[in-house]
Design a protein around this motif. Structure first.
Motif, PDB file in Angstrom:
ATOM      1  N   ASP A 118      18.811 -15.690 -24.234  1.00 58.11           N
ATOM      2  CA  ASP A 118      18.656 -14.662 -25.489  1.00 58.11           C
ATOM      3  C   ASP A 118      17.618 -14.048 -24.355  1.00 58.11           C
ATOM      4  N   GLU A 119      17.783 -12.131 -23.387  1.00 57.99           N
ATOM      5  CA  GLU A 119      16.445 -11.665 -23.203  1.00 57.99           C
ATOM      6  C   GLU A 119      16.727 -10.700 -22.708  1.00 57.99           C
ATOM      7  N   PRO A 120      16.520  -9.715 -24.011  1.00 62.91           N
ATOM      8  CA  PRO A 120      16.918  -8.334 -24.424  1.00 62.91           C
ATOM      9  C   PRO A 120      15.958  -7.637 -22.781  1.00 62.91           C
ATOM     10  N   TYR A 121      16.694  -6.192 -22.353  1.00 64.28           N
ATOM     11  CA  TYR A 121      16.028  -5.668 -21.656  1.00 64.28           C
ATOM     12  C   TYR A 121      15.899  -6.425 -20.314  1.00 64.28           C
ATOM     13  N   ALA A 122      16.075  -7.409 -20.291  1.00 65.39           N
ATOM     14  CA  ALA A 122      16.582  -7.972 -18.675  1.00 65.39           C
ATOM     15  C   ALA A 122      16.968  -7.051 -17.868  1.00 65.39           C
ATOM     16  N   GLU A 123      17.717  -6.175 -18.154  1.00 65.47           N
ATOM     17  CA  GLU A 123      18.548  -5.176 -17.368  1.00 65.47           C
ATOM     18  C   GLU A 123      17.832  -4.398 -17.093  1.00 65.47           C
ATOM     19  N   ASP A 124      16.468  -4.294 -17.498  1.00 57.38           N
ATOM     20  CA  ASP A 124      15.822  -2.700 -16.325  1.00 57.38           C
ATOM     21  C   ASP A 124      15.407  -3.424 -15.680  1.00 57.38           C
ATOM     22  N   ASN A 125      15.227  -3.953 -15.177  1.00 56.20           N
ATOM     23  CA  ASN A 125      14.621  -5.481 -13.257  1.00 56.20           C
ATOM     24  C   ASN A 125      16.002  -5.613 -12.744  1.00 56.20           C
ATOM     25  N   TRP A 126      17.478  -5.072 -13.431  1.00 53.58           N
ATOM     26  CA  TRP A 126      18.780  -5.862 -12.140  1.00 53.58           C
ATOM     27  C   TRP A 126      18.364  -4.878 -11.197  1.00 53.58           C
ATOM     28  N   GLN A 127      18.387  -4.873 -10.033  1.00 53.84           N
ATOM     29  CA  GLN A 127      19.474  -3.645  -8.779  1.00 53.84           C
ATOM     30  C   GLN A 127      20.394  -3.881  -8.425  1.00 53.84           C
ATOM     31  N   TRP A 128      20.855  -5.349  -8.661  1.00 53.68           N
ATOM     32  CA  TRP A 128      22.844  -6.087  -8.040  1.00 53.68           C
ATOM     33  C   TRP A 128      23.279  -6.365  -9.618  1.00 53.68           C
ATOM     34  N   VAL A 129      24.245  -5.981  -9.418  1.00 53.14           N
ATOM     35  CA  VAL A 129      24.907  -7.239 -10.641  1.00 53.14           C
ATOM     36  C   VAL A 129      26.814  -7.522 -10.114  1.00 53.14           C
ATOM     37  N   ARG A 130      27.327  -8.384 -10.534  1.00 50.23           N
ATOM     38  CA  ARG A 130      28.741  -8.764  -9.796  1.00 50.23           C
ATOM     39  C   ARG A 130      29.322  -9.203 -11.226  1.00 50.23           C
ATOM     40  N   ILE A 131      29.963  -8.862 -11.184  1.00 53.66           N
ATOM     41  CA  ILE A 131      31.410  -8.840 -12.056  1.00 53.66           C
ATOM     42  C   ILE A 131      32.484  -9.882 -11.807  1.00 53.66           C
ATOM     43  N   GLY A 132      32.483 -11.001 -12.195  1.00 52.55           N
ATOM     44  CA  GLY A 132      33.492 -11.986 -11.735  1.00 52.55           C
ATOM     45  C   GLY A 132      33.519 -12.269 -10.005  1.00 52.55           C
ATOM     46  N   ASP A 133      34.608 -12.747  -9.653  1.00 53.58           N
ATOM     47  CA  ASP A 133      34.704 -13.459  -7.989  1.00 53.58           C
ATOM     48  C   ASP A 133      34.203 -11.754  -7.119  1.00 53.58           C
ATOM     49  N   GLU A 134      34.518 -10.832  -7.687  1.00 53.30           N
ATOM     50  CA  GLU A 134      35.030  -9.761  -6.750  1.00 53.30           C
ATOM     51  C   GLU A 134      34.402  -8.222  -6.691  1.00 53.30           C
ATOM     52  N   ALA A 135      33.633  -7.655  -7.872  1.00 49.54           N
ATOM     53  CA  ALA A 135      33.954  -6.379  -8.016  1.00 49.54           C
ATOM     54  C   ALA A 135      32.482  -6.741  -8.115  1.00 49.54           C
ATOM     55  N   VAL A 136      31.574  -5.466  -7.210  1.00 51.30           N
ATOM     56  CA  VAL A 136      30.062  -5.681  -7.124  1.00 51.30           C
ATOM     57  C   VAL A 136      29.589  -4.488  -7.575  1.00 51.30           C
ATOM     58  N   PHE A 137      28.239  -4.300  -7.767  1.00 53.37           N
ATOM     59  CA  PHE A 137      28.104  -3.158  -8.549  1.00 53.37           C
ATOM     60  C   PHE A 137      26.257  -2.925  -7.978  1.00 53.37           C
ATOM     61  N   ARG A 138      26.015  -1.814  -7.873  1.00 51.27           N
ATOM     62  CA  ARG A 138      24.551  -1.380  -7.763  1.00 51.27           C
ATOM     63  C   ARG A 138      23.980  -0.102  -9.167  1.00 51.27           C
ATOM     64  N   THR A 139      22.714  -1.129  -9.305  1.00 48.91           N
ATOM     65  CA  THR A 139      21.714  -0.187 -10.488  1.00 48.91           C
ATOM     66  C   THR A 139      21.561   0.891  -9.663  1.00 48.91           C
ATOM     67  N   VAL A 140      22.093   2.910 -10.804  1.00 53.08           N
ATOM     68  CA  VAL A 140      21.691   3.523  -9.931  1.00 53.08           C
ATOM     69  C   VAL A 140      21.062   4.411 -11.264  1.00 53.08           C
ATOM     70  N   ALA A 141      20.378   3.757 -12.335  1.00 52.00           N
ATOM     71  CA  ALA A 141      19.870   4.836 -13.281  1.00 52.00           C
ATOM     72  C   ALA A 141      20.172   3.881 -14.514  1.00 52.00           C
ATOM     73  N   PRO A 142      19.056   4.070 -15.518  1.00 50.82           N
ATOM     74  CA  PRO A 142      18.829   3.549 -16.731  1.00 50.82           C
ATOM     75  C   PRO A 142      19.894   4.601 -18.044  1.00 50.82           C
ATOM     76  N   CYS A 143      20.345   4.227 -18.551  1.00 47.23           N
ATOM     77  CA  CYS A 143      21.063   5.235 -19.331  1.00 47.23           C
ATOM     78  C   CYS A 143      21.143   5.738 -20.550  1.00 47.23           C
ATOM     79  N   THR A 144      20.220   7.165 -20.683  1.00 46.07           N
ATOM     80  CA  THR A 144      19.636   7.563 -21.387  1.00 46.07           C
ATOM     81  C   THR A 144      20.636   8.069 -22.500  1.00 46.07           C
ATOM     82  N   ARG A 145      19.629   8.274 -23.739  1.00 48.71           N
ATOM     83  CA  ARG A 145      20.690   7.784 -24.991  1.00 48.71           C
ATOM     84  C   ARG A 145      20.613   9.681 -25.821  1.00 48.71           C
TER      85      ARG A 145
END
Length: 340
Positions: A254-281
């Motif tokens: 359990d790590e609330p707001y850990a995503e604030d500090n991530w630069q890269w995200v990979r889901i599964g074995d293939e798809a790779v994403f760059r964190t490009v912005a916080p999502c403002t609401r």
């Protein structure tokens, strides 16, 4: 400086030497800055696991309910345009009014109760309260040949009308009238919109991250630990669906707001994403995902503003992602971030 024959001598004055030194320093500095720019956007070589995908949401019509998919372990394709499933894409449909202006659940909350289900790769069936179901075959639309010009938060885009029969149904579902609204389709095989002006200063965002009719980018991730922490501060807890993310992440720890500090995200074995912005609401999360009722106290936005505003004009929760490697994703896939 003296120059002569084979025994010519070459001399630099102290002033010239200083100029050369400054020039080399400028070139060296520029090279270093270029190197920093290129290397800081390099895909990681090492990854660490942070959790799994709890739910994937896919919204055929902007502001309406997610697509109902009964297929177990459904796989979604992620490419530069958007997420797709069996021929249908995320947010390639949008409602506009007679002035060709975007219409969303911010003004008409019950749009969130317009549901859809697939009956073939090109056909969707829409349902809404007190109306017969509407079947739409996107390979045989009845709209006029001429496209319309609309905009998503001020960013212009040409769109294809879907036809009068479909327009009448959506007008009845949203306005309770026979006309006034149109359903339009995103007709392009790649992103053509400019980046939302609010994100123009984000250093890693690319034009192709703009997606279809998305507010900001093609993909958005919600950390359920962050939503859980928010819910501890609310009198009436909210469903993560109210934030309308594509991916809901269940953290291993359990790590609330850990995503604030991530630069890269990979889901599964293939798809790779760059964190490009916080999502403002905006006010959309204040709408109950099951009932379409707007929270009378302005929650959860009111509480988010009390501790997630930072230096932004709106509070942030979740992260916008830009795809950097295409691939397939599904629920229960492992989620990784860069291992620093």
């Amino acid at each position: 400086m003296a120059v002569g024959g084979s025994n010519a001598s070459f001399e630099l004055s102290p002033k010239t030497m200083v100029g050369v030194g400054v020039g080399l320093a400028v070139v060296g500095g520029a090279s270093y800055l270029l190197y920093r720019h290129l290397t800081r956007d390099l895909m990681p070589q090492k990854w660490r696991r942070v959790g799994t995908v709890a739910r994937i949401h896919f919204f055929p019509v902007k502001s309406c309910a997610p697509l109902e998919i009964s297929k177990p372990n459904a796989e979604y394709d992620c490419d530069v345009l958007s997420m797709s499933f069996d021929g249908m894409r995320d947010r390639t449909l949008m409602v506009v009014n007679d002035q060709n202006e975007m219409v969303t659940a911010r003004v008409y909350p019950h749009m969130t109760q317009i549901h859809s289900r697939k009956v073939s790769p090109s056909k969707l069936v829409f349902s809404a309260q007190d109306l017969p179901d509407l079947e739409v075959d996107f390979e045989n639309l009845e709209g006029p040949e001429k496209d319309l010009r609309t905009a998503v938060w001020g960013v212009p885009v040409e769109v294809m009308p879907c036809g009068n029969r479909i327009n009448k149904w959506f007008s009845q579902a949203i306005l309770k009238k026979e006309s006034g609204l149109k359903l339009v389709h995103y007709p392009y095989p790649k992103p053509v919109k400019s980046i939302n002006p609010r994100l123009k200063d984000m250093p890693f965002i690319r034009q192709e991250d703009s997606g279809t009719f998305n507010d900001a980018t093609s993909f958005m991730l919600m950390n359920l630990s962050s939503v859980d922490d928010l819910n501890t501060r609310l009198k009436n807890p909210v469903d993560a669906l109210q934030f309308r993310g594509n991916f809901e992440l269940k953290m291993d720890v359990d790590e609330p707001y850990a995503e604030d500090n991530w630069q890269w995200v990979r889901i599964g074995d293939e798809a790779v994403f760059r964190t490009v912005a916080p999502c403002t609401r905006c006010i959309l999360p204040n709408i109950n995902a099951k009932t379409a009722e707007r929270d009378p106290d302005g929650e959860p936005l009111k509480t988010l503003r009390s501790y997630r505003l930072f230096k932004l004009s709106s509070p942030a929760l979740g992260i916008h992602l830009g795809l950097r490697l295409p691939g397939k994703v599904k629920a229960n896939d492992v989620v990784y971030v860069e291992d620093k």
